[in-house]
Design an enzyme around this catalytic site. Structure first.
Site, PDB file in Angstrom:
ATOM      1  N   ASP A   1      24.015   1.881 -92.009  1.00  0.00           N
ATOM      2  CA  ASP A   1      24.404   1.286 -90.723  1.00  0.00           C
ATOM      3  C   ASP A   1      24.870  -0.137 -91.025  1.00  0.00           C
ATOM      4  OD1 ASP A   1      24.574   0.962 -87.838  1.00  0.00           O
ATOM      5  OD2 ASP A   1      22.761  -0.232 -87.942  1.00  0.00           O
ATOM      6  N   SER A   2      25.453  -0.780 -90.033  1.00  0.00           N
ATOM      7  CA  SER A   2      25.840  -2.182 -90.190  1.00  0.00           C
ATOM      8  C   SER A   2      24.607  -3.084 -90.328  1.00  0.00           C
ATOM      9  CB  SER A   2      26.639  -2.627 -88.967  1.00  0.00           C
ATOM     10  OG  SER A   2      25.855  -2.445 -87.803  1.00  0.00           O
TER      11      SER A   2
ATOM     12  N   GLY B   1      31.027  -3.757 -84.557  1.00  0.00           N
ATOM     13  CA  GLY B   1      31.699  -3.464 -83.284  1.00  0.00           C
ATOM     14  C   GLY B   1      33.008  -4.205 -83.061  1.00  0.00           C
TER      15      GLY B   1
ATOM     16  N   CYS C   1      25.400   5.200 -87.613  1.00  0.00           N
ATOM     17  CA  CYS C   1      26.100   4.147 -86.897  1.00  0.00           C
ATOM     18  C   CYS C   1      27.240   4.809 -86.124  1.00  0.00           C
ATOM     19  CB  CYS C   1      26.651   3.149 -87.918  1.00  0.00           C
ATOM     20  SG  CYS C   1      27.642   1.824 -87.208  1.00  0.00           S
ATOM     21  N   ASN C   2      27.205   4.707 -84.814  1.00  0.00           N
ATOM     22  CA  ASN C   2      28.280   5.309 -84.002  1.00  0.00           C
ATOM     23  C   ASN C   2      29.611   4.647 -84.290  1.00  0.00           C
ATOM     24  OD1 ASN C   2      26.915   7.053 -81.543  1.00  0.00           O
ATOM     25  ND2 ASN C   2      25.560   5.491 -82.349  1.00  0.00           N
ATOM     26  N   THR C   3      29.575   3.328 -84.509  1.00  0.00           N
ATOM     27  CA  THR C   3      30.810   2.572 -84.719  1.00  0.00           C
ATOM     28  C   THR C   3      31.482   2.996 -86.027  1.00  0.00           C
ATOM     29  OG1 THR C   3      29.765   0.754 -83.547  1.00  0.00           O
ATOM     30  CG2 THR C   3      31.754   0.236 -84.805  1.00  0.00           C
TER      31      THR C   3
ATOM     32  N   GLU D   1      19.518  -7.671 -83.855  1.00  0.00           N
ATOM     33  CA  GLU D   1      19.450  -8.121 -85.257  1.00  0.00           C
ATOM     34  C   GLU D   1      18.563  -9.365 -85.381  1.00  0.00           C
ATOM     35  OE1 GLU D   1      20.839  -7.120 -88.349  1.00  0.00           O
ATOM     36  OE2 GLU D   1      21.231  -5.208 -87.351  1.00  0.00           O
TER      37      GLU D   1
ATOM     38  N   CYS E   1      24.795   3.634 -79.492  1.00  0.00           N
ATOM     39  CA  CYS E   1      24.727   2.686 -80.606  1.00  0.00           C
ATOM     40  C   CYS E   1      23.305   2.743 -81.136  1.00  0.00           C
ATOM     41  CB  CYS E   1      25.057   1.276 -80.126  1.00  0.00           C
ATOM     42  SG  CYS E   1      24.729  -0.009 -81.362  1.00  0.00           S
TER      43      CYS E   1
ATOM     44  N   HIS F   1      21.450   0.743 -82.615  1.00  0.00           N
ATOM     45  CA  HIS F   1      20.578  -0.420 -82.401  1.00  0.00           C
ATOM     46  C   HIS F   1      19.782  -0.294 -81.095  1.00  0.00           C
ATOM     47  CE1 HIS F   1      22.904  -2.416 -85.556  1.00  0.00           C
ATOM     48  NE2 HIS F   1      22.060  -3.433 -85.513  1.00  0.00           N
TER      49      HIS F   1
END
Ligand code: DGL
Length: 274
Positions: free
Chosen positions: A11-12, A44, A74-76, A153, A185, A187
């Protein structure tokens, strides 16, 4: 005994940990290698080509460590890069994510569902195609939740500012009459208690992470790579950002796990752990 090949997850940032916890529960004998690309979070607002490059480098890194399947938690990154990853690594099994429009629409009675995701996810062809295929006749209210990934984050899961931000996002959706809220998302499950507090008990919240964990199990079965017994799986976490911050975040977000190790690496396509 031969070394187990891990499940690679990325993921990011910390968002994919909300998927990792379900993968661990679903597949307790598997080793997991998780990469948080915190040098580049958030994804994003970034252009698609950049997310594709990051995702490719991370995938190469995870494969260099022996990953047998890659979960894009991660959806993005899934929206921006999954097609590119499958074309670049045709022999690698991938599990991707997408906002759960299909189950969300199937469950609505008011005919109105809310979706929280990043602007990159909303702008993607993948998302447009989900709406065309599944949203028939249902009103989909979207919000790109600007600033929410950054707040998570920073660990501000129940800070007053996060509360205010979520109120601004959710009150209009509730006023419109949504009865289903899709977390698009990874997160966002970490602020689910706050979301629940704001929207009340009657609106269904859909987090696709358990379905992603089940899909990971199916992919391992189909490719005959599952580990069904033996010692409990070990989890290794890698960040491309500051190690001390990440270690504190993990302690906050994941239940303690004695088989968990955390390290920092700068990630490019050549990076190896050893
Ligand atoms: N967790 C990521 C997702 O599922 C994205 C967060 C970001 O913008 O980096 O979309």
């Amino acid at each position: 005994m031969p070394k187990k090949r891990p499940i690679g997850i990325f993921d990011s940032g910390v968002g994919g940990l909300s998927v990792l916890r379900h993968v661990r529960a679903e597949l307790p004998f598997e080793d997991i290698l998780y990469l948080a690309d915190q040098a580049h979070v958030p994804y994003g607002p970034r252009p698609q080509s950049e997310i594709q490059q990051f995702s490719q480098n991370i995938t190469r890194f995870l494969l260099n460590q022996g990953a047998k399947v890659i979960v894009v938690a991660c959806n993005t990154a899934s929206a921006a890069a999954l097609t590119h990853l499958r074309a670049t690594f045709p022999d690698v099994p991938f599990v991707g994510m997408e906002p759960a429009i299909k189950p969300g629409v199937a469950g609505t009675r008011t005919g109105k569902v809310g979706v929280l995701a990043t602007s990159r996810t909303f702008d993607s062809q993948k998302y447009a195609s989900l709406l065309i295929r599944f949203a028939n006749g249902v009103q989909v209210l979207e919000d790109p939740c600007v600033g929410l990934v950054d707040a998570i984050e920073r660990g501000e899961l129940d800070a007053a500012a996060t509360h205010t931000l979520l109120q601004t996002i959710l009150h209009p959706m509730v006023a419109e009459g949504i009865d289903t809220l899709i977390l698009g998302c990874t997160h966002f499950p970490f602020v689910q208690p706050l979301i629940r507090q704001i929207i009340g008990p009657d609106i269904a919240i859909i987090d696709p992470a358990p379905a992603v964990a089940r899909q990971t199990r199916r992919v391992l079965q189909q490719t005959n790579q599952g580990t069904r017994s033996g010692r409990a799986g070990q989890t290794h976490l890698v960040t491309s950002g500051p190690l001390t911050t990440f270690t504190a975040q993990v302690a906050h977000l994941l239940e303690y796990h004695s088989d968990l190790t955390i390290i920092h690496r700068q990630i490019n396509s050549e990076t190896r752990l050893i």
